[in-house]
Design a protein around this motif. Structure first.
Motif, mmCIF file in Angstrom:
data_model
loop_
_atom_site.group_PDB
_atom_site.id
_atom_site.type_symbol
_atom_site.label_atom_id
_atom_site.label_comp_id
_atom_site.label_asym_id
_atom_site.label_seq_id
_atom_site.Cartn_x
_atom_site.Cartn_y
_atom_site.Cartn_z
ATOM 1 N N GLU A 52 0.696 -1.235 -0.092
ATOM 2 C CA GLU A 52 -0.091 0.009 -0.137
ATOM 3 C C GLU A 52 1.066 1.191 -0.026
ATOM 4 O OE1 GLU A 52 -3.180 2.282 -0.552
ATOM 5 O OE2 GLU A 52 -3.128 0.325 -0.491
ATOM 6 N N ALA A 53 2.005 1.285 0.676
ATOM 7 C CA ALA A 53 2.874 2.327 0.637
ATOM 8 C C ALA A 53 3.567 2.439 -0.510
ATOM 9 C CB ALA A 53 3.971 2.123 1.612
ATOM 10 N N GLN A 54 3.799 1.535 -1.303
ATOM 11 C CA GLN A 54 4.422 1.756 -2.566
ATOM 12 C C GLN A 54 3.426 2.311 -3.834
ATOM 13 O OE1 GLN A 54 5.582 -2.633 -3.504
ATOM 14 N NE2 GLN A 54 7.563 -2.281 -2.177
ATOM 15 N N MET A 55 2.179 1.650 -3.444
ATOM 16 C CA MET A 55 1.211 2.077 -4.291
ATOM 17 C C MET A 55 0.670 3.742 -4.291
ATOM 18 S SD MET A 55 0.245 -0.006 -6.557
ATOM 19 C CE MET A 55 -1.270 0.968 -7.035
ATOM 20 N N LYS A 56 1.138 4.080 -3.027
ATOM 21 C CA LYS A 56 0.676 5.507 -2.705
ATOM 22 C C LYS A 56 1.813 6.389 -3.375
ATOM 23 C CE LYS A 56 0.428 8.821 1.074
ATOM 24 N NZ LYS A 56 0.708 9.056 2.581
ATOM 25 N N VAL A 57 3.111 5.918 -3.326
ATOM 26 C CA VAL A 57 4.115 6.637 -4.000
ATOM 27 C C VAL A 57 3.781 6.566 -5.596
ATOM 28 C CG1 VAL A 57 6.349 6.668 -4.700
ATOM 29 C CG2 VAL A 57 5.755 6.208 -2.251
ATOM 30 N N ALA A 58 3.475 5.551 -5.992
ATOM 31 C CA ALA A 58 2.905 5.385 -7.488
ATOM 32 C C ALA A 58 1.935 6.305 -7.936
ATOM 33 C CB ALA A 58 2.791 3.780 -8.043
ATOM 34 N N ARG A 59 1.019 6.394 -7.227
ATOM 35 C CA ARG A 59 -0.255 7.190 -7.239
ATOM 36 C C ARG A 59 0.301 8.765 -7.470
ATOM 37 N NH1 ARG A 59 -2.817 4.022 -3.348
ATOM 38 N NH2 ARG A 59 -4.147 2.165 -4.645
ATOM 39 N N GLU A 60 1.116 9.030 -6.462
ATOM 40 C CA GLU A 60 1.609 10.431 -6.456
ATOM 41 C C GLU A 60 2.567 10.495 -7.966
ATOM 42 O OE1 GLU A 60 3.930 10.846 -3.003
ATOM 43 O OE2 GLU A 60 2.151 10.710 -1.665
ATOM 44 N N VAL A 61 3.211 9.822 -8.237
ATOM 45 C CA VAL A 61 4.058 10.129 -9.453
ATOM 46 C C VAL A 61 3.048 9.869 -10.735
ATOM 47 C CG1 VAL A 61 5.718 8.818 -10.983
ATOM 48 C CG2 VAL A 61 6.132 9.049 -8.591
ATOM 49 N N MET A 62 2.189 9.114 -10.796
ATOM 50 C CA MET A 62 1.317 9.290 -11.868
ATOM 51 C C MET A 62 0.456 10.461 -11.952
ATOM 52 S SD MET A 62 -0.034 5.352 -12.273
ATOM 53 C CE MET A 62 -0.574 4.947 -10.406
ATOM 54 N N LYS A 63 -0.022 11.168 -11.040
ATOM 55 C CA LYS A 63 -0.563 12.273 -10.823
ATOM 56 C C LYS A 63 0.093 13.627 -11.236
ATOM 57 C CE LYS A 63 -3.404 14.975 -7.723
ATOM 58 N NZ LYS A 63 -3.889 15.157 -6.148
ATOM 59 N N ARG A 64 1.439 13.476 -10.858
ATOM 60 C CA ARG A 64 2.403 14.529 -11.076
ATOM 61 C C ARG A 64 3.032 14.420 -12.559
ATOM 62 N NH1 ARG A 64 7.303 14.218 -7.638
ATOM 63 N NH2 ARG A 64 6.417 12.174 -7.266
ATOM 64 N N ARG A 65 3.080 13.396 -13.161
ATOM 65 C CA ARG A 65 3.629 13.214 -14.452
ATOM 66 C C ARG A 65 2.379 12.675 -15.458
ATOM 67 N NH1 ARG A 65 8.088 15.745 -13.645
ATOM 68 N NH2 ARG A 65 9.462 14.981 -12.230
ATOM 69 N N ARG A 66 1.329 13.066 -15.169
ATOM 70 C CA ARG A 66 0.117 12.660 -16.096
ATOM 71 C C ARG A 66 0.455 12.873 -17.547
ATOM 72 N NH1 ARG A 66 -5.476 13.863 -13.801
ATOM 73 N NH2 ARG A 66 -5.640 11.865 -13.620
ATOM 74 N N ALA A 67 0.796 13.937 -17.701
ATOM 75 C CA ALA A 67 1.032 14.396 -19.304
ATOM 76 C C ALA A 67 1.908 13.464 -19.934
ATOM 77 C CB ALA A 67 1.235 15.870 -19.492
ATOM 78 N N ALA A 68 3.051 13.194 -19.231
ATOM 79 C CA ALA A 68 4.156 12.246 -19.938
ATOM 80 C C ALA A 68 3.657 11.039 -19.943
ATOM 81 C CB ALA A 68 5.271 12.545 -19.080
ATOM 82 N N LEU A 69 2.772 10.548 -18.875
ATOM 83 C CA LEU A 69 2.316 9.056 -19.262
ATOM 84 C C LEU A 69 1.168 8.940 -20.322
ATOM 85 C CD1 LEU A 69 1.956 8.439 -15.229
ATOM 86 C CD2 LEU A 69 3.592 7.275 -16.770
ATOM 87 N N ARG A 70 0.472 10.249 -20.570
ATOM 88 C CA ARG A 70 -0.335 10.001 -21.441
ATOM 89 C C ARG A 70 0.149 10.022 -22.911
ATOM 90 N NH1 ARG A 70 -4.786 14.567 -19.499
ATOM 91 N NH2 ARG A 70 -6.101 12.757 -18.548
ATOM 92 N N GLU A 71 1.563 10.734 -23.082
ATOM 93 C CA GLU A 71 2.161 10.632 -24.323
ATOM 94 C C GLU A 71 2.808 9.371 -24.571
ATOM 95 O OE1 GLU A 71 2.348 12.974 -26.911
ATOM 96 O OE2 GLU A 71 0.753 13.898 -25.715
ATOM 97 N N LEU A 72 3.182 8.677 -23.427
ATOM 98 C CA LEU A 72 4.077 7.380 -23.466
ATOM 99 C C LEU A 72 3.059 6.100 -23.929
ATOM 100 C CD1 LEU A 72 6.371 7.498 -20.609
ATOM 101 C CD2 LEU A 72 6.914 7.285 -22.951
ATOM 102 N N ALA A 73 1.780 6.457 -23.432
ATOM 103 C CA ALA A 73 0.640 5.564 -23.888
ATOM 104 C C ALA A 73 0.246 5.363 -25.420
ATOM 105 C CB ALA A 73 -0.531 5.890 -22.790
ATOM 106 N N LYS A 74 0.670 6.325 -26.015
ATOM 107 C CA LYS A 74 0.175 6.453 -27.190
ATOM 108 C C LYS A 74 0.792 5.793 -28.059
ATOM 109 C CE LYS A 74 -1.542 11.630 -27.054
ATOM 110 N NZ LYS A 74 -1.234 12.822 -27.714
#
Length: 74
Positions: A52-74
């Motif tokens: 759960e602690a690892q997932m909390k960190v992952a959620r924070e990173v995904m929220k902060r880097r949302r635009a980059a993750l969207r571009e990578l998903a294309k």
């Protein structure tokens, strides 16, 4: 409180959980459970605090880097 009996399983010792306990914990055969030390003894739970602690960190990173993750998903 539910009393559990220790049973020999091969070279190990195991605990058989009654189906009512499995239902309350939302567990089935093959699922993982975690035994954690608590101030009043031990606690058996399907919840993994480290995961759960690892997932909390992952959620924070995904929220902060949302635009980059969207571009990578294309």
């Amino acid at each position: 409180m539910t009393a559990l009996k220790l049973t020999r399983i091969g070279n190990s010792v195991g605990v058989i959980l009654p189906k009512e306990v499995l239902a309350r914990l939302k567990l089935d055969a093959g699922d993982s459970v975690f035994l954690t030390e608590a101030p009043d003894g031990y606690r058996l739970t399907p919840y993994d605090a480290e995961f759960e602690a690892q997932m909390k960190v992952a959620r924070e990173v995904m929220k902060r880097r949302r635009a980059a993750l969207r571009e990578l998903a294309k």
